[in-house]
Design a protein around this motif. Structure first.
Motif, PDB file in Angstrom:
ATOM      1  N   TYR A   3       0.836  -1.192   0.000  1.00 38.42           N
ATOM      2  CA  TYR A   3       0.000   0.000   0.000  1.00 38.42           C
ATOM      3  C   TYR A   3       0.876   1.249   0.000  1.00 38.42           C
ATOM      4  N   ASN A  16      -5.249   7.971   4.122  1.00 37.89           N
ATOM      5  CA  ASN A  16      -5.583   6.871   3.225  1.00 37.89           C
ATOM      6  C   ASN A  16      -4.397   5.944   3.030  1.00 37.89           C
ATOM      7  N   ARG A  36      -3.600   3.097   0.287  1.00 38.64           N
ATOM      8  CA  ARG A  36      -4.154   2.690  -0.995  1.00 38.64           C
ATOM      9  C   ARG A  36      -3.249   1.683  -1.695  1.00 38.64           C
ATOM     10  N   TYR A  48      -3.066  -0.081  -5.485  1.00 35.30           N
ATOM     11  CA  TYR A  48      -3.639  -0.052  -6.834  1.00 35.30           C
ATOM     12  C   TYR A  48      -2.861  -0.994  -7.727  1.00 35.30           C
ATOM     13  N   ILE A  81      -8.589   0.215  -0.580  1.00 34.32           N
ATOM     14  CA  ILE A  81      -8.205   1.381   0.203  1.00 34.32           C
ATOM     15  C   ILE A  81      -8.738   1.267   1.620  1.00 34.32           C
ATOM     16  N   ASN A 113      -9.392   4.014   4.762  1.00 30.64           N
ATOM     17  CA  ASN A 113      -9.475   5.442   5.034  1.00 30.64           C
ATOM     18  C   ASN A 113      -9.865   5.640   6.491  1.00 30.64           C
ATOM     19  N   TYR A 126     -11.966  -0.915  -5.360  1.00 24.43           N
ATOM     20  CA  TYR A 126     -12.045  -0.044  -6.533  1.00 24.43           C
ATOM     21  C   TYR A 126     -11.937  -0.850  -7.817  1.00 24.43           C
ATOM     22  N   ASP A 184      -4.591   5.179  -9.803  1.00 25.45           N
ATOM     23  CA  ASP A 184      -3.883   5.091  -8.526  1.00 25.45           C
ATOM     24  C   ASP A 184      -4.154   6.265  -7.594  1.00 25.45           C
ATOM     25  N   GLU A 196     -11.798   6.512  -1.257  1.00 25.82           N
ATOM     26  CA  GLU A 196     -12.814   5.569  -0.791  1.00 25.82           C
ATOM     27  C   GLU A 196     -14.192   5.852  -1.402  1.00 25.82           C
ATOM     28  N   CYS A 213     -14.993   4.111  -4.732  1.00 26.45           N
ATOM     29  CA  CYS A 213     -15.060   2.650  -4.753  1.00 26.45           C
ATOM     30  C   CYS A 213     -16.496   2.164  -4.904  1.00 26.45           C
TER      31      CYS A 213
END
Length: 187
Positions: free
Chosen positions: A14, A20, A22, A24, A32, A34, A55, A70, A74, A77
Motif C-alpha cells: 500500500y 488513506n 491505498r 492499486y 483502500i 481510510n 475499486y 492510482d 474511498e 469505490c
C-alpha cells in the motif's frame, strides 16, 4: 494513528496519502483503507472510524467517464464497508479520542480491529476477479453501475442473470426503470 497502522499496510504494498492507505493494481482494481474523522468534534474530542473500499476502474469509467486509477479515494469505490460492518456489528464503530482517553489503549483497539477484521477482508482480494466475484456473491450494491461493471469485466452471463433477478424482485419503480434502461443498453 496512521503511524501505528502504516507498517502492516506498507508490507502489503500500500501507499500512504494523508489518512488513506491505498493499493492499486495497473490491471484496473484496487483497495483502500481510510481513517475518517467525524465532523462533530473539536480539539478536545475527536471521533473517527475506519472505512474500506474496493475499486474497479470499469465502475469509475461507467459512473464518471474517467478513471482515477492510482489516485482513487474511498468514495470512488464501488464496494465500501466500515469496520463495524466487517466485524459483524449492525452499528457503525467510531473510536473516541478525548482528554480522558489513554492513547495507547485506543491505538491498540484500532490496531486489533484492523488486524482482525479489515486486513483479512482486504487480503482476500488479490485480483480483479476476486473483486468481481465479491460483487457477484454479495450483489451489493444492487445498482446499474455494479451490474454494468460486472458485464464490462467480461462476466456477461452472470451480469445478465443479476439484472434479470433485480427486475424480477424489485418493488421500486425507480430501480425498475434503471434496470430496464440498463437491460436496453446491454442488449
Amino acid at each position: 494513528m496512521t503511524k501505528e497502522l502504516w507498517p502492516a499496510f506498507k508490507a502489503r504494498g500500500y501507499r500512504k496519502t494523508g489518512n488513506n492507505f491505498r493499493y492499486y493494481n495497473p490491471l484496473g482494481w484496487g483497495k483502500i483503507i481510510n481513517l475518517q474523522k467525524s465532523v462533530f468534534g473539536d480539539r478536545h474530542a475527536i471521533s473517527f472510524t475506519v472505512n474500506t473500499g474496493l475499486y474497479l476502474a470499469e465502475a469509475d469509467r461507467y459512473w464518471t467517464g474517467q478513471v482515477a486509477a492510482d489516485r482513487f479515494l474511498e468514495p470512488d469505490c464501488l464496494v465500501r464497508a466500515r469496520v463495524g460492518k466487517l466485524s459483524g456489528s449492525s452499528h457503525d464503530v467510531w473510536y473516541e479520542l478525548t482528554e480522558q482517553t489513554v492513547p495507547t489503549v485506543l491505538y491498540q483497539q484500532v490496531r486489533q480491529d484492523v488486524e482482525t477484521y479489515v486486513l483479512p477482508y482486504l487480503d482476500r482480494m488479490i485480483s480483479l476477479d476476486d473483486v468481481v466475484q465479491h460483487l457477484l456473491v454479495n450483489r451489493q450494491p444492487a445498482s446499474a453501475q455494479a451490474i454494468s461493471t460486472v458485464f464490462a469485466c467480461g462476466y456477461h452471463e452472470q451480469a445478465l442473470q443479476w439484472l434479470a433477478d433485480e427486475l424480477a424482485t424489485t418493488t421500486s419503480c425507480t430501480h425498475r426503470l434503471q434496470m430496464e434502461s440498463l437491460k436496453a443498453s446491454l442488449a
